[in-house]
Motif scaffolding. Structure first.
Motif, PDB file in Angstrom:
ATOM      1  N   MET A   1      -9.087  16.685   4.064  1.00 10.23           N
ATOM      2  CA  MET A   1      -8.638  15.277   4.054  1.00 10.23           C
ATOM      3  C   MET A   1      -7.496  15.121   3.045  1.00 10.23           C
ATOM      4  O   MET A   1      -7.553  15.629   1.937  1.00 10.23           O
ATOM      5  N   SER A   2      -6.443  14.381   3.435  1.00  9.20           N
ATOM      6  CA  SER A   2      -5.309  14.161   2.541  1.00  9.20           C
ATOM      7  C   SER A   2      -5.713  13.280   1.365  1.00  9.20           C
ATOM      8  O   SER A   2      -6.715  12.573   1.414  1.00  9.20           O
ATOM      9  N   GLU A   3      -4.870  13.315   0.349  1.00  8.43           N
ATOM     10  CA  GLU A   3      -5.101  12.473  -0.831  1.00  8.43           C
ATOM     11  C   GLU A   3      -5.009  10.994  -0.418  1.00  8.43           C
ATOM     12  O   GLU A   3      -4.150  10.590   0.357  1.00  8.43           O
ATOM     13  N   ILE A   4      -5.941  10.178  -0.930  1.00  9.94           N
ATOM     14  CA  ILE A   4      -5.945   8.752  -0.588  1.00  9.94           C
ATOM     15  C   ILE A   4      -4.776   8.060  -1.299  1.00  9.94           C
ATOM     16  O   ILE A   4      -4.619   8.172  -2.515  1.00  9.94           O
ATOM     17  N   ARG A   5      -3.940   7.405  -0.524  1.00  8.83           N
ATOM     18  CA  ARG A   5      -2.767   6.724  -1.072  1.00  8.83           C
ATOM     19  C   ARG A   5      -2.576   5.424  -0.305  1.00  8.83           C
ATOM     20  O   ARG A   5      -1.871   5.345   0.683  1.00  8.83           O
ATOM     21  N   LYS A   6      -3.288   4.414  -0.750  1.00 11.34           N
ATOM     22  CA  LYS A   6      -3.289   3.110  -0.078  1.00 11.34           C
ATOM     23  C   LYS A   6      -1.863   2.563   0.049  1.00 11.34           C
ATOM     24  O   LYS A   6      -1.131   2.511  -0.942  1.00 11.34           O
ATOM     25  N   VAL A   7      -1.479   2.177   1.255  1.00 13.11           N
ATOM     26  CA  VAL A   7      -0.143   1.622   1.441  1.00 13.11           C
ATOM     27  C   VAL A   7      -0.192   0.108   1.202  1.00 13.11           C
ATOM     28  O   VAL A   7      -1.139  -0.567   1.608  1.00 13.11           O
ATOM     29  N   GLY A   8       0.815  -0.401   0.495  1.00 13.34           N
ATOM     30  CA  GLY A   8       0.895  -1.838   0.232  1.00 13.34           C
ATOM     31  C   GLY A   8       1.671  -2.547   1.332  1.00 13.34           C
ATOM     32  O   GLY A   8       2.522  -1.943   1.998  1.00 13.34           O
ATOM     33  N   ILE A   9       1.367  -3.835   1.515  1.00 10.44           N
ATOM     34  CA  ILE A   9       2.094  -4.621   2.526  1.00 10.44           C
ATOM     35  C   ILE A   9       2.716  -5.846   1.869  1.00 10.44           C
ATOM     36  O   ILE A   9       2.035  -6.620   1.196  1.00 10.44           O
ATOM     37  N   THR A  10       4.029  -5.984   2.058  1.00 11.11           N
ATOM     38  CA  THR A  10       4.727  -7.205   1.670  1.00 11.11           C
ATOM     39  C   THR A  10       4.809  -8.083   2.905  1.00 11.11           C
ATOM     40  O   THR A  10       5.320  -7.658   3.948  1.00 11.11           O
ATOM     41  N   GLU A  11       4.292  -9.299   2.795  1.00  8.39           N
ATOM     42  CA  GLU A  11       4.267 -10.240   3.918  1.00  8.39           C
ATOM     43  C   GLU A  11       5.553 -11.060   3.922  1.00  8.39           C
ATOM     44  O   GLU A  11       5.912 -11.675   2.910  1.00  8.39           O
ATOM     45  N   THR A  12       6.259 -11.061   5.065  1.00  9.01           N
ATOM     46  CA  THR A  12       7.570 -11.724   5.141  1.00  9.01           C
ATOM     47  C   THR A  12       7.562 -13.042   5.919  1.00  9.01           C
ATOM     48  O   THR A  12       8.619 -13.645   6.121  1.00  9.01           O
ATOM     49  N   ALA A 244       4.282  -6.368  13.184  1.00  8.34           N
ATOM     50  CA  ALA A 244       3.168  -7.267  12.894  1.00  8.34           C
ATOM     51  C   ALA A 244       2.227  -6.703  11.837  1.00  8.34           C
ATOM     52  O   ALA A 244       1.823  -5.538  11.906  1.00  8.34           O
ATOM     53  N   THR A 245       1.880  -7.542  10.879  1.00  8.63           N
ATOM     54  CA  THR A 245       0.993  -7.159   9.781  1.00  8.63           C
ATOM     55  C   THR A 245      -0.320  -6.582  10.307  1.00  8.63           C
ATOM     56  O   THR A 245      -0.740  -5.495   9.909  1.00  8.63           O
ATOM     57  N   GLU A 246      -0.960  -7.313  11.223  1.00  6.88           N
ATOM     58  CA  GLU A 246      -2.287  -6.900  11.706  1.00  6.88           C
ATOM     59  C   GLU A 246      -2.240  -5.542  12.393  1.00  6.88           C
ATOM     60  O   GLU A 246      -3.175  -4.738  12.282  1.00  6.88           O
ATOM     61  N   VAL A 247      -1.149  -5.263  13.113  1.00  5.86           N
ATOM     62  CA  VAL A 247      -1.017  -3.991  13.834  1.00  5.86           C
ATOM     63  C   VAL A 247      -0.975  -2.824  12.851  1.00  5.86           C
ATOM     64  O   VAL A 247      -1.628  -1.800  13.039  1.00  5.86           O
ATOM     65  N   LEU A 248      -0.202  -2.986  11.770  1.00  4.18           N
ATOM     66  CA  LEU A 248      -0.089  -1.907  10.783  1.00  4.18           C
ATOM     67  C   LEU A 248      -1.366  -1.746   9.984  1.00  4.18           C
ATOM     68  O   LEU A 248      -1.756  -0.632   9.622  1.00  4.18           O
ATOM     69  N   VAL A 249      -2.049  -2.858   9.708  1.00  5.19           N
ATOM     70  CA  VAL A 249      -3.332  -2.778   9.005  1.00  5.19           C
ATOM     71  C   VAL A 249      -4.312  -1.962   9.844  1.00  5.19           C
ATOM     72  O   VAL A 249      -5.022  -1.091   9.336  1.00  5.19           O
ATOM     73  N   GLU A 250      -4.333  -2.228  11.153  1.00 11.61           N
ATOM     74  CA  GLU A 250      -5.240  -1.496  12.046  1.00 11.61           C
ATOM     75  C   GLU A 250      -4.815  -0.034  12.190  1.00 11.61           C
ATOM     76  O   GLU A 250      -5.652   0.874  12.254  1.00 11.61           O
ATOM     77  N   THR A 251      -3.503   0.200  12.217  1.00 12.58           N
ATOM     78  CA  THR A 251      -2.977   1.563  12.350  1.00 12.58           C
ATOM     79  C   THR A 251      -3.466   2.462  11.224  1.00 12.58           C
ATOM     80  O   THR A 251      -3.850   3.617  11.451  1.00 12.58           O
ATOM     81  N   TYR A 257      -4.268   6.160   4.113  1.00 14.15           N
ATOM     82  CA  TYR A 257      -3.313   5.103   3.749  1.00 14.15           C
ATOM     83  C   TYR A 257      -3.891   3.714   3.980  1.00 14.15           C
ATOM     84  O   TYR A 257      -3.163   2.713   3.953  1.00 14.15           O
ATOM     85  N   ASP A 258      -5.189   3.614   4.229  1.00 17.91           N
ATOM     86  CA  ASP A 258      -5.868   2.350   4.557  1.00 17.91           C
ATOM     87  C   ASP A 258      -5.427   1.227   3.605  1.00 17.91           C
ATOM     88  O   ASP A 258      -5.516   1.355   2.386  1.00 17.91           O
ATOM     89  N   THR A 259      -4.936   0.121   4.172  1.00 13.27           N
ATOM     90  CA  THR A 259      -4.440  -0.994   3.339  1.00 13.27           C
ATOM     91  C   THR A 259      -5.575  -1.752   2.665  1.00 13.27           C
ATOM     92  O   THR A 259      -5.361  -2.423   1.654  1.00 13.27           O
ATOM     93  N   GLY A 260      -6.769  -1.689   3.272  1.00 12.07           N
ATOM     94  CA  GLY A 260      -7.915  -2.416   2.731  1.00 12.07           C
ATOM     95  C   GLY A 260      -7.895  -3.904   3.038  1.00 12.07           C
ATOM     96  O   GLY A 260      -8.729  -4.670   2.548  1.00 12.07           O
ATOM     97  N   LEU A 261      -6.934  -4.359   3.864  1.00 13.17           N
ATOM     98  CA  LEU A 261      -6.849  -5.793   4.169  1.00 13.17           C
ATOM     99  C   LEU A 261      -7.846  -6.167   5.271  1.00 13.17           C
ATOM    100  O   LEU A 261      -8.162  -5.361   6.143  1.00 13.17           O
ATOM    101  N   ASP A 262      -8.333  -7.408   5.207  1.00 14.14           N
ATOM    102  CA  ASP A 262      -9.393  -7.891   6.093  1.00 14.14           C
ATOM    103  C   ASP A 262      -8.795  -8.505   7.363  1.00 14.14           C
ATOM    104  O   ASP A 262      -8.120  -9.535   7.314  1.00 14.14           O
ATOM    105  N   GLN A 263      -9.087  -7.870   8.511  1.00 12.56           N
ATOM    106  CA  GLN A 263      -8.538  -8.351   9.777  1.00 12.56           C
ATOM    107  C   GLN A 263      -9.051  -9.749  10.131  1.00 12.56           C
ATOM    108  O   GLN A 263      -8.353 -10.525  10.791  1.00 12.56           O
TER     109      GLN A 263
END
Length: 468
Positions: A1-12, A244-251, A257-263
Motif C-alpha cells: 500500500m502506498s504512503e497515505i497522503r490526503k489530498v486537499g480540496i479548494t472549493e471554488t 465537480a467536488t463530489e466526483v473527486l471526493v468519490e474518486t 489520497y482519500d480527502t476524508g470529506l463527507d458526501q
C-alpha cells in the motif's frame, strides 16, 4: 500500500466557478445561507474573493466587495478563505505602484483573507515580489500561481527552475494555474514531478473543464504528488468551470489520497446550489455554450472566456464568419508577442490584436494601446523575445522598458486618498477607487443615495403618530 497522503480540496463555487459560468454574478445574498454548512466540510480552503469578483460587485451587483468579504469571514469560522490576486495589477488591468499593492494586501488579510494566490500574466516573477513580501509581512499565506501554457520555451526545465526561484522568493506554496484547460493527464504527471524536483513547497493544481480532460488530469497529478486540487460543487462545475467536488471526493475515497470529506454533507450543499443554477439558466446568465466540452481549446490554446470575448468582438462588427481566421491568427500574434500565457490581461491583448489583424485585412495595420504597452515592456518580460519587426512597427524608436515596470511608477496612494475623500466611509474605499476610479465613484454615489433613502424612511417612521 502506498504512503497515505490526503489530498486537499479548494472549493471554488463562491469565486471562479461562477466567474467562469455566469460572469461573476452570484450575489452575497445567494452565498450567505449555505456558508455554515460549507464551513463544516473540512476544505483545504474556500476561494471566495479576488479575480473578477471585485469589479463585478461594484459594477454590476452594486455591492461593496469589502462588505462581502467581512460577511464571509464572519460565517466561515473554521475554514481558510482564499483570493486570486493579479500581482502588480492587483485586481485591475494595469500595473499599480508598490504602496497601493502593499496596502491592498494588508487590507485583504485584515478583512479576512488567509491565502493570497498571486499570479502574473507573463510569469515575470519581478511583478510578484511586492505582493509576496506584503503577504509575508501580514502573516498571510503567499501562494504563487504559475500561468500554465504550451510553447517551445515552456520546457520541464523552465518549470523546475522557476519553482526553485519561487521558493527563494519566500512563497508558501505553488499553484499550477491552467486557466485554459490545456494540461492533459500525462503531461500533468510529468509537470508535478518536475516541480517536486525543483521545490519542497506544496503544489496545488487549478484547471478548467473546458477541454474535457480536467478530472483525469487531477487524478494523474495527485498520483504524481500534487497536494491540493481546485474543485466546484457539482451544480456549478464542469463546462468552463472546475471538475465537480463530489466526483473527486468519490474518486479518491478508500485510496491513499482519500480527502476524508463527507458526501452526505456535500450532497446537502449541492441541493442548495441546484435551484440557483436553474435560476441562472432561466435568467439567461448561464448559457448552454459554457456547459459543454470545447476541444478547440486544445487546438487553439484559447481559454473559454477569451473565446467568448472574441465571438463578442466579431459580432459587434458583423464579422462572425471570421472566427476561424481569428482563431488561426491568435497563435501567430502570440508568437510575435513573446509567447505569453493567455490569461488576463495578455489574453485580451493578443485576442483583440488578432481580431484587428483579420478584420482590417492586414497584419499589424493598427495596434491597440495595450499591444503597444506589452511590446514596450510595460507589462514585464516575456519568456521569448518579441518579433523585432513587429515591435519596431508598434513602438518605433521608443526605448523598451527592461527594468521591473513598477519601478517606474511613483507612489499613487496619497493622490488616491485625496480623490476619494468626499465619498470615503471606510479605509478600503481608497483601494476600490484606486482599481476602478469611474466604477467605484458610481458605486459610492449609489451607496450615498441608498443611505439617504434609508435615512428619509427612518425619519418618516419616527415622525409617524399612532392613534391612542
Amino acid at each position: 500500500m502506498s504512503e497515505i497522503r490526503k489530498v486537499g480540496i479548494t472549493e471554488t463555487v463562491l469565486r471562479d466557478a461562477h466567474q467562469s459560468l455566469i460572469a461573476t454574478r452570484m450575489t452575497t445574498e445567494d452565498m450567505l445561507p449555505i456558508i455554515d454548512k460549507m464551513d463544516k466540510v473540512g476544505y483545504h480552503s474556500v476561494e471566495c474573493w479576488g479575480g473578477a469578483t471585485f469589479d463585478a460587485c461594484l459594477r454590476f451587483l452594486k455591492e461593496d466587495p469589502w462588505v462581502r468579504l467581512r460577511k464571509l469571514r464572519d460565517g466561515f469560522k473554521n475554514t481558510k478563505l482564499q483570493m486570486l490576486f493579479r500581482g502588480q495589477n492587483i485586481l485591475g488591468y494595469n500595473h499599480y505602484s508598490d504602496d497601493v499593492v502593499e496596502y491592498f494586501v494588508q487590507k485583504s488579510i485584515a478583512n479576512g483573507i488567509d491565502i493570497i494566490r498571486i499570479f502574473d500574466c507573463l510569469n515575470d516573477l519581478r511583478n510578484l515580489e511586492t505582493a509576496v513580501k506584503a503577504a509575508n509581512k501580514e502573516k498571510g499565506h503567499a501562494q504563487i500561481a504559475l500561468s500554465y501554457t504550451l510553447g517551445d520555451a515552456y520546457t520541464l526545465d523552465y518549470w523546475r527552475n522557476i519553482a526553485r526561484e519561487i521558493e527563494e522568493m519566500g512563497a508558501d506554496s505553488i499553484c499550477i494555474k491552467d486557466m485554459a484547460g490545456l494540461l492533459v493527464p500525462y503531461e500533468a504527471e510529468k509537470l508535478v514531478k518536475a516541480l517536486k524536483e525543483g521545490t519542497k513547497l506544496p503544489i496545488q493544481l487549478h484547471t478548467h473543464y473546458t477541454s474535457g480532460v480536467a478530472a483525469m488530469t487531477y487524478l494523474k497529478a495527485v498520483e504524481a504528488g500534487c497536494d491540493v486540487i481546485d474543485c466546484a460543487m457539482s451544480p456549478m462545475a464542469m463546462g468552463t468551470s472546475q471538475p465537480a467536488t463530489e466526483v473527486l471526493v468519490e474518486t479518491f475515497k478508500g485510496t491513499p489520497y482519500d480527502t476524508g470529506l463527507d458526501q452526505h454533507l456535500l450532497a446537502e450543499i449541492a441541493d442548495y446550489f441546484a435551484p440557483l443554477r436553474e435560476k441562472y439558466i432561466s435568467s439567461g446568465l448561464m448559457s448552454t455554450k459554457v456547459m459543454g466540452v470545447n476541444i478547440k481549446t486544445l487546438l487553439y490554446q484559447v481559454p473559454g472566456g477569451m473565446l467568448s470575448n472574441l465571438v463578442s468582438q466579431l459580432k459587434e462588427q458583423g464579422k462572425e464568419d471570421k472566427l476561424k481566421d481569428v482563431l488561426e491568427e491568435v497563435p501567430r500574434v502570440r508568437k510575435d508577442f513573446g509567447e505569453p500565457p493567455l490569461v488576463t490581461p495578455s489574453s485580451q491583448i493578443v485576442g483583440t490584436q488578432a481580431v484587428l489583424n483579420v478584420v482590417l485585412g492586414e497584419r499589424y495595420k493598427m495596434f491597440t494601446q495595450q499591444s503597444k504597452d506589452l511590446l514596450s515592456g510595460k507589462y514585464g518580460q516575456t519568456v521569448k523575445p518579441f518579433n523585432p519587426e513587429v515591435q519596431k512597427k508598434a513602438i518605433g524608436d521608443t526605448e523598451p522598458i527592461t527594468c521591473r515596470p513598477a519601478d517606474l511608477i511613483a507612489p499613487q496612494l496619497p493622490d488616491m486618498e485625496k480623490a476619494v475623500a468626499q465619498y470615503k466611509q471606510q479605509d478600503e474605499d481608497v483601494l476600490s477607487y484606486a482599481l476602478f476610479p469611474q466604477v467605484a465613484t458610481e458605486f459610492f454615489q449609489y451607496r450615498d443615495a441608498q443611505q439617504k433613502k434609508i435615512d428619509i424612511s427612518k425619519a418618516d417612521k419616527d415622525n409617524m403618530t399612532y392613534p391612542v
